[in-house]
Design an enzyme around this catalytic site. Structure first.
Site, mmCIF file in Angstrom:
data_model
loop_
_atom_site.group_PDB
_atom_site.id
_atom_site.type_symbol
_atom_site.label_atom_id
_atom_site.label_comp_id
_atom_site.label_asym_id
_atom_site.label_seq_id
_atom_site.Cartn_x
_atom_site.Cartn_y
_atom_site.Cartn_z
ATOM 1 N N SER A 109 0.804 -1.221 0.000
ATOM 2 C CA SER A 109 0.000 0.000 0.000
ATOM 3 C C SER A 109 0.836 1.269 0.000
ATOM 4 C CB SER A 109 -0.937 0.003 1.215
ATOM 5 O OG SER A 109 -0.196 -0.122 2.418
ATOM 6 N N HIS A 158 -0.867 5.771 6.814
ATOM 7 C CA HIS A 158 -0.313 5.786 5.457
ATOM 8 C C HIS A 158 0.004 7.234 5.072
ATOM 9 C CE1 HIS A 158 -2.180 1.790 5.311
ATOM 10 N NE2 HIS A 158 -1.379 1.539 4.286
#
Length: 263
Positions: A35, A245
């Site tokens: 990711s 993230h």
């Protein structure tokens, strides 16, 4: 709040950069990884990629946009572990490939998803156990698995430059709010220790396999999640899949680090 489904930390349809300029000869760039490579945290995501959550703002696209002769094949996928790259992504490589980038390792052996579940929703003892298990796995198993993967990439793309980008420290070690859930300073230190072990494993593997490492950690100093100027997302209830993230500024920093490293 249920934290068990908070993070599928690190998620094959092809995305390409713009076509080569007229009269020029294009060359092939293949982006692999999880990711952090796919661009989770920088929506909107390419619908063709489904659950892989590939963003046109990921570092592969940021870099390729500055190099019009490049044809980018992006097979990154949120949730991918080392075995997934081997099974599902390496088929994109060939003798025509001239550049390969890769960020992987954070999902192996349940990786950081397990750690965040323990450290955000469990006890101190559970956070201690999860981070220690993650660090031990990185040191004793992951470093060897990564070296083998990098070596296989080199064999499948023998003419390519192979570039590995690692992970930044995720959480500021101060006391600033992270959003819906804010871990204590003690737990932040435990998380930082696991990330340090993960990056050490990546460093060891890149050295052994003789591939280039781009260390993004210095770029994110002062921009961790929960800091005053975060480039990494905190615990926003509305976007749990994106917790910890990079945001668009963070993915741009990855792209800039790649550009600085290889031109």
């Amino acid at each position: 709040m249920c934290v068990a489904a908070v993070v599928a930390f690190f998620g094959v349809v092809v995305m390409q950069a713009g076509p080569a300029s007229a009269g020029s000869r294009s060359w092939e760039y293949v982006a692999l990884g999880d990711s952090y490579a796919a661009g989770v945290g920088a929506p909107p995501y390419d619908p063709a990629g489904g659950d892989c959550l590939r963003s046109p703002l990921n570092y592969a696209h940021v870099w390729a946009a500055e190099h019009p002769r490049v044809t980018l094949t992006d097979v990154t996928c949120s949730g991918a572990a080392t075995d997934d790259v081997e099974a599902e992504q390496l088929s994109a490589l060939s003798r025509r490939t001239k550049l390969v980038t890769l960020t992987i390792g954070g999902n192996d052996d349940s990786g950081f998803s397990r750690t965040l579940n323990a450290c955000l929703g469990g006890t101190d003892a559970q956070c201690e156990a999860a981070t220690q298990a993650g660090a031990d796995y990185a040191t004793n198993v992951l470093a060897g698995d990564l070296e083998a993967l990098y070596t296989e990439v080199k064999q499948l793309a023998p003419r390519a430059r192979v570039v590995v980008l690692n992970y930044p420290q995720l959480i500021d070690q101060g006391t600033g709010s992270c959003g819906a859930i804010t871990p204590s300073s003690y737990r932040r230190g435990l998380i930082a220790g696991q990330i340090a072990a993960l990056d050490a494993a990546i460093s060891t593997a890149t050295s052994q396999a003789r591939v280039k490492l781009v260390d993004v950690r210095p770029d994110f100093v002062g921009h961790e999640a929960c800091s005053a100027d975060p480039w990494i997302l905190g615990t926003n209830v509305a976007s749990q899949t994106e917790w910890f993230h990079p945001n668009p500024a963070g993915h741009a920093a990855y792209g800039a680090a790649l550009e600085a490293a290889i031109g």
